[in-house]
Design a protein around this motif. Structure first.
Motif, short mmCIF file in Angstrom:
data_model
loop_
_atom_site.label_atom_id
_atom_site.label_comp_id
_atom_site.label_asym_id
_atom_site.label_seq_id
_atom_site.Cartn_x
_atom_site.Cartn_y
_atom_site.Cartn_z
N ARG A 140 45.89 20.82 80.91
CA ARG A 140 45.91 21.44 79.57
C ARG A 140 47.30 21.94 79.18
N ALA A 141 48.28 21.77 80.07
CA ALA A 141 49.60 22.36 79.82
C ALA A 141 50.71 21.32 79.89
N PRO A 142 50.66 20.27 79.05
CA PRO A 142 51.76 19.31 79.07
C PRO A 142 53.07 19.93 78.59
N VAL A 143 54.17 19.49 79.17
CA VAL A 143 55.49 19.98 78.78
C VAL A 143 56.30 18.81 78.24
N VAL A 144 56.88 19.00 77.05
CA VAL A 144 57.74 17.99 76.42
C VAL A 144 59.13 18.60 76.27
N TRP A 145 60.13 17.85 76.73
CA TRP A 145 61.54 18.30 76.72
C TRP A 145 62.35 17.23 76.01
N ARG A 146 62.88 17.55 74.82
CA ARG A 146 63.56 16.54 74.01
C ARG A 146 65.00 16.98 73.72
N VAL A 147 65.93 16.18 74.19
CA VAL A 147 67.35 16.46 73.97
C VAL A 147 67.81 15.74 72.70
N ASP A 148 68.62 16.43 71.91
CA ASP A 148 69.09 15.87 70.64
C ASP A 148 70.58 16.20 70.50
N HIS A 149 71.42 15.17 70.56
CA HIS A 149 72.87 15.35 70.40
C HIS A 149 73.34 15.04 68.99
N ILE A 187 54.45 15.58 82.09
CA ILE A 187 55.82 15.97 81.70
C ILE A 187 56.43 14.77 80.98
N VAL A 188 57.00 15.01 79.81
CA VAL A 188 57.66 13.95 79.06
C VAL A 188 59.06 14.43 78.70
N THR A 189 60.07 13.66 79.08
CA THR A 189 61.45 14.02 78.76
C THR A 189 62.13 12.84 78.08
N THR A 190 62.91 13.13 77.03
CA THR A 190 63.73 12.11 76.37
C THR A 190 65.17 12.61 76.36
N SER A 191 66.09 11.75 76.80
CA SER A 191 67.48 12.15 76.95
C SER A 191 68.29 10.94 77.38
N HIS A 192 69.60 11.13 77.49
CA HIS A 192 70.40 10.16 78.22
C HIS A 192 70.06 10.29 79.70
N GLY A 193 70.23 9.19 80.42
CA GLY A 193 70.17 9.21 81.87
C GLY A 193 71.58 9.20 82.43
N MET A 194 71.83 9.97 83.46
CA MET A 194 73.16 10.04 84.04
C MET A 194 73.50 8.72 84.73
N THR A 195 74.65 8.13 84.37
CA THR A 195 75.04 6.84 84.94
C THR A 195 76.50 6.85 85.38
N GLY A 196 76.96 7.96 85.83
CA GLY A 196 78.35 8.05 86.27
C GLY A 196 78.46 8.96 87.48
N VAL A 220 71.04 19.21 76.80
CA VAL A 220 71.72 19.37 75.52
C VAL A 220 73.19 19.76 75.70
N ALA A 221 73.53 20.37 76.83
CA ALA A 221 74.92 20.72 77.13
C ALA A 221 75.62 19.62 77.91
N ARG A 222 74.99 18.44 77.99
CA ARG A 222 75.50 17.28 78.72
C ARG A 222 75.66 17.56 80.21
N GLN A 223 74.75 18.37 80.73
CA GLN A 223 74.72 18.66 82.15
C GLN A 223 73.55 17.92 82.80
N PRO A 224 73.79 17.17 83.87
CA PRO A 224 72.69 16.46 84.52
C PRO A 224 71.77 17.42 85.27
N LEU A 225 70.49 17.14 85.20
CA LEU A 225 69.50 17.94 85.91
C LEU A 225 69.75 17.88 87.41
N GLN A 226 69.66 19.03 88.06
CA GLN A 226 69.80 19.11 89.51
C GLN A 226 68.44 19.44 90.13
N LEU A 227 68.20 18.94 91.33
CA LEU A 227 66.95 19.29 92.00
C LEU A 227 66.83 20.79 92.20
N SER A 228 67.97 21.46 92.35
CA SER A 228 67.93 22.91 92.51
C SER A 228 67.39 23.60 91.25
#
Length: 474
Positions: A194-203, A258-267, A285-293
């Motif tokens: 009952r608790a889906p999370v949507v995370w949408r990045v917009d540059h 969980i649904v996320t839309t964003s760039h994927g880190m490729t560098g 949104v700050a162009r920081q790649p997600l960390q497992l931490s």
């Protein structure tokens, strides 16, 4: 179709490496859209069996295991999966009648091989398989166990067109944790459907993330927001779409989806260790790649994660788009740099979450980039993402009707129309090739567009077992 296509001057991809722009001028002429490639033709999905196709336990539907073939094994060992690690053998034992199918380089993208107790061997067509577990049949649900080096991504792409297929490449304790959770249906660590999370990045409007935020995340959120049963739903957008806020939201809600839309880190391109360590992770949104931490306080607990980002599922040793643009153009440097640096791998984020404590049920993502052009109809400019949003809401959240028993929708089945759409666009691409041969105006642009759309849909992959589904809304 002879309507004049709206051909963009530039294309963008949802990849970001911190150095190279993610857009390119579209060449006036490109041989890429006209090149014949080995793919199934004709009918893309086998006729549905009379049994409910969601019921993978039914022998006319079935579940099976795909393993690399080996001449070091005898026929009986090949048949019963004796070379698979103990957790995989335990999974086979828990699903009686499930066949083991084998793949080798000699079979290409055309066949899987079955061995039988009496020594017989059959090569079974991937393009038009007979569904089920009986002799001469291929189950509709397949789990590939092996890395994309052992069983290449293109085999999974081909199987996407005719079966519901997922992949695992876990070992030791990570594999044991996933199989234990799968066999118990995550009963010890339930998530909250009952608790889906949507995370949408917009540059911003000039960036592909603006379109993805609306065409994928926004359209899905409209569906979720109108469902009064989904009382715990949560949207992170604009300045809230940071990696830290995502981690906090997941820990607070333990979402089922969980649904996320964003760039994927490729560098960075050329740094193999660092690229592999952060390949495909969402860029905030700050162009920081997600960390497992950032996710340290969250236990996936059987969630299903859909990540619309370049390489979110992994990368290949050669990109499908390797020769789409001139060699030194930004997109070519990006896609070819990913292939040269990362090679054929599964991305680290899904690997960690599928094999971690209280693991994910499944991760759905791309091995290639998405282009902004492929998200819209080139004539009407309407977005072409309804198959994705339908899969993630209408299918996954399908509940029982009055008087019916509950039969959940497996993630493999929920995504079926994405791959059916790939088949339709491949067919339309072949029609455009004929139009080019007949000197029909505009067919070169239609061929390029249709092949890009078809490849984008086909290279979406499931990591995890394709039979998993969201728990019922209780």
């Amino acid at each position: 179709m002879t309507d004049k296509i709206m051909r963009p001057l530039r294309l963008q991809i949802n990849a970001w490496n911190g150095e190279v722009a993610n857009g390119d001028e579209l060449p006036n002429r490109s041989p890429w859209a006209q090149r014949e490639q080995t793919r199934p033709s004709g009918k893309w999905l086998a006729p549905a069996a009379r049994a409910d196709p969601r019921d993978w336990r039914h022998p006319d539907i079935g579940w099976g295991l795909v393993l690399p073939d080996s001449d070091a094994l005898g026929s009986a060992e090949r048949m019963n999966g004796a070379d698979a690690p103990e957790p995989i053998r335990r999974l086979l034992a828990a699903r009686p009648g499930a066949p083991v199918l084998r793949w080798s380089m000699s079979l290409g993208q055309n066949f899987l091989r079955r061995y039988y107790a009496d020594g017989r061997v059959q090569d079974l067509s991937i393009a038009a398989p007979k569904p089920g577990v009986a002799e001469g049949h291929i189950p509709r649900y397949l789990l590939i166990y092996g890395s994309p080096e052992a069983i290449p991504w293109p085999v999974q792409y081909a199987l996407n067109m005719s079966t519901f297929v997922g992949r695992l490449d876990l070992t030791n304790e990570a594999l044991d944790r996933y199989v234990n959770a799968l066999l118990s249906d995550w009963s010890a660590t339930p998530c909250q459907p009952r608790a889906p999370v949507v995370w949408r990045v917009d540059h911003g409007r000039d960036d592909i993330t603006w379109l993805m935020a609306r065409a994928v995340a926004g359209m899905l959120w409209t569906k979720l927001e109108s469902d009064t049963d989904l009382t715990g739903r949560f949207l992170l957008r604009d300045g809230e779409a940071t990696r830290g806020r995502l981690g906090e939201a997941l820990a607070e809600r333990t979402p089922g989806l969980i649904v996320t839309t964003s760039h994927g880190m490729t560098g960075p391109l050329g740094d193999e260790a660092l690229m592999r360590a952060q390949l495909g992770v969402p860029v905030d949104v700050a162009r920081q790649p997600l960390q497992l931490s950032d996710l340290g306080a969250w236990k996936p607990s059987g969630a299903i994660w859909y990540a619309h980002a370049c390489c979110s599922a992994g990368a290949d040793s050669r990109s499908r788009y390797a020769d789409l643009f001139p060699t030194n153009s930004p997109i070519s440097r990006t896609v070819n740099g990913i292939a040269a640096t990362a090679g054929a791998v599964i991305a680290p984020l899904p690997q960690a979450l599928l094999g971690g404590e209280a693991p994910l049920r499944a991760f759905v993502g791309h091995v290639e980039p998405t282009f902004d052009w492929t998200l819209r109809d080139p004539v009407t400019q309407q977005v072409l993402t309804h198959v994705i949003t339908t899969a993630l809401y209408d299918e996954l959240y399908q509940q029982k009707q009055p008087g019916q028993s509950f039969l959940p929708t497996p993630i493999g089945y929920a995504l079926r129309n994405v791959f059916a759409e790939a088949g339709a666009f491949f067919g339309a691409w072949q029609d455009a090739i004929k139009g080019i041969d007949g000197n029909v105006p505009g067919m070169r642009d239609w061929a390029l567009y249709r092949q890009l759309v078809a490849s984008d849909r086909q290279t979406l992959v499931i990591l995890g077992d394709p039979t998993v589904s969201l728990p019922p809304l209780m």
